[in-house]
Scaffold this motif. Structure first.
Motif, short mmCIF file in Angstrom:
data_model
loop_
_atom_site.label_atom_id
_atom_site.label_comp_id
_atom_site.label_asym_id
_atom_site.label_seq_id
_atom_site.Cartn_x
_atom_site.Cartn_y
_atom_site.Cartn_z
N LEU A 5 0.83 -1.20 0.00
CA LEU A 5 0.00 0.00 0.00
C LEU A 5 0.87 1.25 0.00
O LEU A 5 0.59 2.21 -0.73
N ALA A 6 1.92 1.26 0.79
CA ALA A 6 2.82 2.42 0.82
C ALA A 6 3.44 2.64 -0.56
O ALA A 6 3.59 3.79 -1.01
N GLY A 7 3.78 1.58 -1.25
CA GLY A 7 4.35 1.70 -2.59
C GLY A 7 3.36 2.29 -3.59
O GLY A 7 3.71 3.18 -4.37
N HIS A 8 2.12 1.82 -3.56
CA HIS A 8 1.09 2.36 -4.46
C HIS A 8 0.82 3.83 -4.15
O HIS A 8 0.69 4.65 -5.06
N LEU A 9 0.73 4.16 -2.86
CA LEU A 9 0.47 5.55 -2.48
C LEU A 9 1.65 6.46 -2.84
O LEU A 9 1.45 7.61 -3.26
N ALA A 10 2.87 5.96 -2.70
CA ALA A 10 4.05 6.75 -3.08
C ALA A 10 4.06 6.99 -4.59
O ALA A 10 4.41 8.10 -5.04
N ALA A 11 3.69 6.00 -5.38
CA ALA A 11 3.61 6.17 -6.83
C ALA A 11 2.52 7.18 -7.19
O ALA A 11 2.71 8.03 -8.06
N LEU A 12 1.39 7.10 -6.50
CA LEU A 12 0.30 8.05 -6.72
C LEU A 12 0.75 9.46 -6.33
O LEU A 12 0.42 10.44 -7.01
N LEU A 13 1.51 9.57 -5.28
CA LEU A 13 2.05 10.87 -4.85
C LEU A 13 2.98 11.44 -5.92
O LEU A 13 2.94 12.64 -6.22
N ALA A 14 3.81 10.61 -6.53
CA ALA A 14 4.72 11.08 -7.58
C ALA A 14 3.95 11.63 -8.78
O ALA A 14 4.30 12.69 -9.33
N VAL A 15 2.89 10.92 -9.18
CA VAL A 15 2.07 11.40 -10.30
C VAL A 15 1.33 12.67 -9.90
O VAL A 15 1.21 13.61 -10.69
N THR A 16 0.87 12.72 -8.66
CA THR A 16 0.19 13.93 -8.18
C THR A 16 1.13 15.12 -8.20
O THR A 16 0.74 16.22 -8.61
N ASP A 17 2.37 14.92 -7.78
CA ASP A 17 3.36 16.00 -7.82
C ASP A 17 3.61 16.46 -9.26
O ASP A 17 3.76 17.65 -9.52
N GLU A 18 3.64 15.51 -10.19
CA GLU A 18 3.83 15.87 -11.59
C GLU A 18 2.63 16.66 -12.12
O GLU A 18 2.79 17.64 -12.84
N LEU A 19 1.43 16.24 -11.73
CA LEU A 19 0.23 16.99 -12.12
C LEU A 19 0.24 18.39 -11.51
O LEU A 19 -0.14 19.36 -12.17
N ARG A 20 0.69 18.50 -10.27
CA ARG A 20 0.76 19.81 -9.60
C ARG A 20 1.71 20.74 -10.34
O ARG A 20 1.47 21.94 -10.42
N ALA A 21 2.80 20.20 -10.87
CA ALA A 21 3.75 21.04 -11.60
C ALA A 21 3.18 21.52 -12.93
O ALA A 21 3.46 22.63 -13.35
N ARG A 22 2.34 20.69 -13.56
CA ARG A 22 1.79 21.05 -14.86
C ARG A 22 0.52 21.87 -14.76
O ARG A 22 0.27 22.72 -15.61
N ALA A 23 -0.31 21.58 -13.77
CA ALA A 23 -1.59 22.27 -13.62
C ALA A 23 -1.88 22.46 -12.13
O ALA A 23 -2.63 21.69 -11.53
N PRO A 24 -1.24 23.45 -11.51
CA PRO A 24 -1.39 23.65 -10.06
C PRO A 24 -2.85 23.86 -9.65
O PRO A 24 -3.61 24.52 -10.36
#
Length: 137
Positions: A32-51
């Motif tokens: 679960l921690a691995g899936h959530l960390a991967a989701l966090l990485a994509v979320t950070d990428e989305l935040r950089a592109r469309a805050p």
């Protein structure tokens, strides 16, 4: 007709204490921690592109859950930049998929907080994708 087994099997690790064993709950926590960390990485990428405030809040909540599952250790994060890469639709699709995987594991381990968070993230990314994009999978 058959002779009984007289010696221990060489194929089992019975009796050895140097072999690391993890419980099912520990394995699910790691997954679960691995899936959530991967989701966090994509979320950070989305935040950089469309805050957005929604993505900022989601990133904080995801980081808290990863830290909780990892015994207080915060997740490793790199600052995402809005460089060329996957389109926003592809990122939302990836985030939706990761949230779905995390939801399955969270439900399996009866982690209500993580299940609620991942279900909310699935809904948020599904809303961004629209029904046509989700059906195209």
């Amino acid at each position: 007709m058959y002779e009984p087994i007289r010696a221990k099997s060489v194929h089992t690790m019975a009796g050895t204490s140097d072999f690391p064993h993890r419980s099912r709950e520990e394995e699910l926590d790691i997954q679960l921690a691995g899936h959530l960390a991967a989701l966090l990485a994509v979320t950070d990428e989305l935040r950089a592109r469309a805050p957005s405030d929604d993505l900022d809040t989601a990133a904080v909540r995801l980081a808290e859950q990863v830290a909780r599952l990892r015994g207080g250790r915060p997740p490793a994060r790199t600052p995402a930049t809005a460089a060329a890469g996957p389109h926003l639709t592809a990122l939302h699709r990836r985030a939706h998929t990761l949230a779905g995987r995390a939801l399955v594991v969270a439900a399996s381990r009866a982690d209500t907080a993580a299940a609620i968070l991942t279900a909310e993230r699935m809904d948020a990314h599904a809303a961004r994708l629209g029904p046509r994009e989700l059906a195209a999978r």
